[in-house]
Scaffold this motif. Structure first.
Motif, PDB file in Angstrom:
ATOM      1  N   TYR A 174      -6.328   0.416  -8.695  1.00  0.00           N
ATOM      2  CA  TYR A 174      -4.926   0.198  -9.052  1.00  0.00           C
ATOM      3  C   TYR A 174      -4.008   0.814  -7.990  1.00  0.00           C
ATOM      4  O   TYR A 174      -3.065   0.167  -7.505  1.00  0.00           O
ATOM      5  N   ILE A 175      -4.284   2.044  -7.615  1.00  0.00           N
ATOM      6  CA  ILE A 175      -3.458   2.734  -6.625  1.00  0.00           C
ATOM      7  C   ILE A 175      -3.572   2.062  -5.261  1.00  0.00           C
ATOM      8  O   ILE A 175      -2.573   1.869  -4.556  1.00  0.00           O
ATOM      9  N   ASN A 176      -4.787   1.663  -4.891  1.00  0.00           N
ATOM     10  CA  ASN A 176      -4.985   0.995  -3.597  1.00  0.00           C
ATOM     11  C   ASN A 176      -4.219  -0.314  -3.533  1.00  0.00           C
ATOM     12  O   ASN A 176      -3.672  -0.677  -2.474  1.00  0.00           O
ATOM     13  N   ARG A 177      -4.175  -1.042  -4.651  1.00  0.00           N
ATOM     14  CA  ARG A 177      -3.449  -2.311  -4.662  1.00  0.00           C
ATOM     15  C   ARG A 177      -1.950  -2.080  -4.525  1.00  0.00           C
ATOM     16  O   ARG A 177      -1.255  -2.848  -3.863  1.00  0.00           O
ATOM     17  N   ARG A 178      -1.436  -1.043  -5.138  1.00  0.00           N
ATOM     18  CA  ARG A 178      -0.006  -0.730  -4.992  1.00  0.00           C
ATOM     19  C   ARG A 178       0.322  -0.364  -3.546  1.00  0.00           C
ATOM     20  O   ARG A 178       1.375  -0.758  -3.018  1.00  0.00           O
ATOM     21  N   VAL A 179      -0.572   0.382  -2.911  1.00  0.00           N
ATOM     22  CA  VAL A 179      -0.376   0.726  -1.497  1.00  0.00           C
ATOM     23  C   VAL A 179      -0.441  -0.527  -0.638  1.00  0.00           C
ATOM     24  O   VAL A 179       0.347  -0.708   0.294  1.00  0.00           O
ATOM     25  N   GLU A 180      -1.365  -1.427  -0.964  1.00  0.00           N
ATOM     26  CA  GLU A 180      -1.530  -2.668  -0.210  1.00  0.00           C
ATOM     27  C   GLU A 180      -0.279  -3.534  -0.285  1.00  0.00           C
ATOM     28  O   GLU A 180       0.135  -4.139   0.710  1.00  0.00           O
ATOM     29  N   ILE A 181       0.347  -3.581  -1.449  1.00  0.00           N
ATOM     30  CA  ILE A 181       1.559  -4.374  -1.634  1.00  0.00           C
ATOM     31  C   ILE A 181       2.697  -3.846  -0.773  1.00  0.00           C
ATOM     32  O   ILE A 181       3.557  -4.603  -0.324  1.00  0.00           O
ATOM     33  N   ARG A 182       2.702  -2.569  -0.491  1.00  0.00           N
ATOM     34  CA  ARG A 182       3.786  -1.942   0.258  1.00  0.00           C
ATOM     35  C   ARG A 182       3.521  -1.849   1.758  1.00  0.00           C
ATOM     36  O   ARG A 182       4.202  -1.097   2.462  1.00  0.00           O
ATOM     37  N   CYS A 183       2.577  -2.613   2.255  1.00  0.00           N
ATOM     38  CA  CYS A 183       2.226  -2.580   3.677  1.00  0.00           C
ATOM     39  C   CYS A 183       3.282  -3.348   4.486  1.00  0.00           C
ATOM     40  O   CYS A 183       3.344  -4.581   4.442  1.00  0.00           O
ATOM     41  N   THR A 184       4.105  -2.620   5.228  1.00  0.00           N
ATOM     42  CA  THR A 184       5.174  -3.265   6.004  1.00  0.00           C
ATOM     43  C   THR A 184       4.619  -4.092   7.161  1.00  0.00           C
ATOM     44  O   THR A 184       5.242  -5.080   7.568  1.00  0.00           O
ATOM     45  N   GLU A 185       3.469  -3.706   7.684  1.00  0.00           N
ATOM     46  CA  GLU A 185       2.880  -4.470   8.788  1.00  0.00           C
ATOM     47  C   GLU A 185       2.532  -5.883   8.335  1.00  0.00           C
ATOM     48  O   GLU A 185       2.831  -6.868   9.033  1.00  0.00           O
ATOM     49  N   THR A 186       1.925  -6.000   7.142  1.00  0.00           N
ATOM     50  CA  THR A 186       1.601  -7.322   6.608  1.00  0.00           C
ATOM     51  C   THR A 186       2.864  -8.105   6.293  1.00  0.00           C
ATOM     52  O   THR A 186       2.929  -9.319   6.502  1.00  0.00           O
ATOM     53  N   PHE A 187       3.887  -7.417   5.794  1.00  0.00           N
ATOM     54  CA  PHE A 187       5.179  -8.060   5.526  1.00  0.00           C
ATOM     55  C   PHE A 187       5.706  -8.755   6.782  1.00  0.00           C
ATOM     56  O   PHE A 187       6.112  -9.919   6.748  1.00  0.00           O
ATOM     57  N   HIS A 188       5.698  -8.045   7.912  1.00  0.00           N
ATOM     58  CA  HIS A 188       6.207  -8.616   9.154  1.00  0.00           C
ATOM     59  C   HIS A 188       5.282  -9.705   9.706  1.00  0.00           C
ATOM     60  O   HIS A 188       5.760 -10.696  10.280  1.00  0.00           O
ATOM     61  N   ASN A 189       3.972  -9.542   9.516  1.00  0.00           N
ATOM     62  CA  ASN A 189       3.034 -10.567   9.976  1.00  0.00           C
ATOM     63  C   ASN A 189       3.253 -11.888   9.249  1.00  0.00           C
ATOM     64  O   ASN A 189       3.251 -12.962   9.863  1.00  0.00           O
TER      65      ASN A 189
END
Length: 224
Positions: A174-189
């Protein structure tokens, strides 16, 4: 609608079907605080959301995304425009993103024209009653969209939804998925890939005004 209720969050698709809406009291609540209190991502966090993976320019991405304005944070689930785009690619993307984002405004504009109760002041009604009115109008709005055959995803009574096993809230996944959602690098990609994809699309309507319906407009002041 002039009242003590404010539309805080709404999600609509191209067919102006409203998929999600959250209402509450106005005041110091801004879009970011609303997002923090919203349940919209809960099924993604706990692993019960349906598969929404996709590919852009050959790159796979795990989650779908929402088109939002600039105030929101740089989450993987968000695609927002550029405030001051440079170059033809980003300018075209900005126009396309803003054009598609008007679906929410079109949906509420359609509702206001259909139901008179949404056009007049309702300060004498309590917050709970106003919420009931808005949710009722949204449900009826979606029923009309489906009955007219305009819904992108038609309802199928025979369809069975695959059961999922939600993960433990607060657990490692659960915590890892929340961190994954907040990945700014993926957002920009994702946004960069979409910029290139949109630039290569020849037949795309970049007119920001809804076709054939100049009154299909929503002003958030009408619901404050």
């Amino acid at each position: 609608m002039t009242s003590n209720i404010l539309i805080l969050e709404a999600v609509a698709s191209q067919d102006i079907w409203i998929w999600h809406a959250l209402f509450g009291s106005p005041g110091s609540i801004n879009d970011i605080n609303v997002l923090n209190h919203s349940p919209i991502f809960n099924n993604i966090y706990d692993g019960s959301a349906p598969d929404s993976s996709f590919q852009v320019r050959g790159t796979p991405y795990k989650y779908g995304y929402y088109l939002i304005d600039g105030i929101y944070l740089e989450y993987v689930l968000f695609v927002k425009s550029f405030s001051a785009p440079h170059g033809s690619r980003r300018k075209k993307f900005k126009r396309a993103q803003e054009r598609a984002r008007k679906d929410v405004e079109r949906a509420f504009g359609d509702m206001k024209k259909r139901w008179f109760i949404l056009k007049k002041p309702a300060a004498y009604l309590g917050e709970e009653k106003l919420q009931e009115i808005m949710y009722t109008c949204i449900i009826l709005h979606n029923m009309i969209i489906e009955d007219e055959g305009r819904a992108i995803c038609a309802f199928n009574e025979e369809e069975t939804i695959r059961e999922t096993q939600p993960i433990e809230i607060g657990g490692e996944k659960y915590i890892n998925r929340r961190v994954e959602i907040r990945c700014t690098e993926t957002f920009h990609n994702i946004r960069n890939d979409l910029v290139e994809h949109i630039y290569g699309v020849q037949n795309i309507n970049l007119n920001l005004d809804p076709p054939d319906d100049p009154e299909d407009e929503f002003s958030e002041n009408d619901f404050i």
